[in-house]
Design an enzyme around this catalytic site. Structure first.
Site: not given
Ligand code: 2AL
Length: 174
Positions: A67-68, A84, A86-87, A120
């Site tokens: 995950h970024p 990602s 868009e989120e 995350v």
């Molecule tokens: C992310 C992501 O890319 N999209 C999301 O909902 N959460 N990344 C993250 N580190 O929580």
């Protein structure tokens, strides 16, 4: 697309369409294809969750590492996956002020240094104030707690991504 159409997809199309429901982990999609036909969208989601739950802790941490960062380097360099991007935009991660951006960067680094995997959270179920608050609080947790918490968030992200691709099971939702 409804679940019958999903079940009719050849393997390549299935992975092309669903390969990123868990961020940058198409191997999960490839693995659950074997479990067709799925009775419903929930059954497909359950197959993905079961696969994740059966992984050793190192595998779960590997998923987190795919995950970024929120508001991180990939966002700034335009290299996020479409999902990602868009989120993160929905949660206002692309519109942080200077102070918020530096706080986010500092806490993301602190979190990663402490646990060895990134923070995350399901961004679409949150907003920037809440994300900053959670990030700060979750830095205090134990590693095993955070591993489990991160995986719960991955499953929420996956559920919303699936719902964006497949008609939900409720008959009145088109
Ligand atoms: C992310 C992501 O890319 N999209 C999301 O909902 N959460 N990344 C993250 N580190 O929580």
């Amino acid at each position: 697309m409804d679940i019958a159409a999903v079940n009719a997809l050849p393997y390549e199309d299935f992975v092309n369409i669903f390969g990123n429901v868990v961020e940058k982990c198409p191997v999960i999609t490839a693995a659950v294809w074997t479990g067709r036909p799925f009775a419903s969208l929930s059954a497909l989601e359950a197959a993905i969750n079961e696969f994740i739950d059966a992984l050793p802790e190192s595998g779960k941490e590997g998923i987190l590492r795919c995950h970024p960062d929120l508001a991180g380097r990939d966002l700034h360099s335009g290299t996020l996956t479409q999902e990602s991007r868009e989120e993160q935009a929905r949660a206002g991660m692309d519109a942080l002020n200077t102070e918020e951006a530096s706080r986010m960067a500092r806490l993301n680094d602190e979190y990663k240094k402490r646990f060895g995997f990134p923070f995350v959270v399901c961004a679409r179920m949150s907003d920037k104030a809440n994300i900053l608050r959670q990030l700060s609080q979750r830095c205090q947790n134990e590693r095993a707690v955070e591993r489990a918490r991160g995986i719960d968030e991955v499953k929420k992200i996956c559920r919303l991504r699936l719902q964006g691709l497949v008609l939900t099971d409720a008959p009145n939702k088109l």
